[in-house]
Design an enzyme around this catalytic site. Structure first.
Site, short mmCIF file in Angstrom:
data_model
loop_
_atom_site.label_atom_id
_atom_site.label_comp_id
_atom_site.label_asym_id
_atom_site.label_seq_id
_atom_site.Cartn_x
_atom_site.Cartn_y
_atom_site.Cartn_z
CG ASP A 1 -1.67 1.22 1.48
OD1 ASP A 1 -2.33 1.68 0.54
OD2 ASP A 1 -1.60 1.76 2.59
CG ASP B 1 -2.09 2.17 6.64
OD1 ASP B 1 -2.39 1.85 5.46
OD2 ASP B 1 -2.42 3.26 7.13
#
Length: 215
Positions: free
Chosen positions: A8, A167
């Protein structure tokens, strides 16, 4: 050892919270609303710019103007790299991981902004052009698994040997939907959104970017 490591962007490779918060608050104040705390805006990030803008107006309890998204993208585009930096340890982790695994990026951020950030922060050399997927490309945004599945197929790596590093709950759901492994980073600003009580025994968590080298 994972053969493909997919990252990400916001909250994982880069700390972009302040620039995202400043752009969101600039838009809200243009529309007569009070600014929101940076930490609160950080928790609204993850599903793409349109969702971030909609959530910000909902949180401010004011109507969203029809051109709000365009205005946000213009403001944010002008301040994309004011404060955004890689998390400490990310360059070293990418260097170490790239010596033994393929690396890729899967983000809900628009591709043009993603490439600008990767280039400006000297992270682009770690990721081939065809291994970077943004939220405005041919695949649905995360948590739809199509982008992650494509990256694995394109790299010729089974999903069983692929890990998504992120996250947020969005990244966790994406990896599970694709039947890939997931590694969640406690330092990211989306970590508070995770349903920790629902994580499985195989779901990994690391505290710092340098801990990623253990992958």
């Amino acid at each position: 050892m994972f053969q493909l490591i997919v990252f990400d962007l916001d909250g994982t490779l880069i700390d972009s919270r302040r620039d995202l918060a400043n752009a969101t608050n600039a838009l809200l104040m243009e529309c007569g609303a009070a600014p929101l705390p940076e930490s609160r805006i950080g928790r609204l990030v993850g599903d793409g710019a349109a969702t971030l803008v909609a959530r910000a107006f909902d949180a401010s309890a004011i109507p969203q103007p029809p051109d709000a998204l365009d205005r946000f993208l213009r403001i944010y585009g002008d301040h994309l790299l004011d404060h955004t930096r890689p998390y400490p340890g990310i360059p070293e982790a990418l260097e170490a991981l790239g010596r033994r695994s393929r690396l890729a990026v899967l983000t809900n951020k628009p591709l043009a902004s993603t490439r600008r950030i990767l280039d400006a922060l000297a992270l682009a050399p770690h990721f081939p052009d065809d291994a970077v997927i943004g939220g405005d490309g041919p695949f649905p945004r995360k948590p739809d698994p199509a982008g992650l599945q494509h990256l694995a197929e394109h790299a010729g790596v089974p999903l069983s040997e692929t890990v998504l590093v992120g996250d947020s709950a969005i990244d966790w759901r994406t990896a599970h939907a694709a039947r890939a492994a997931v590694c969640l980073v406690r330092y990211g600003f989306g970590f508070d959104s995770l349903p920790l009580d629902q994580l499985g025994m195989e779901d990994r968590i690391v505290d710092t970017p340098l801990d990623l080298i253990g992958l």
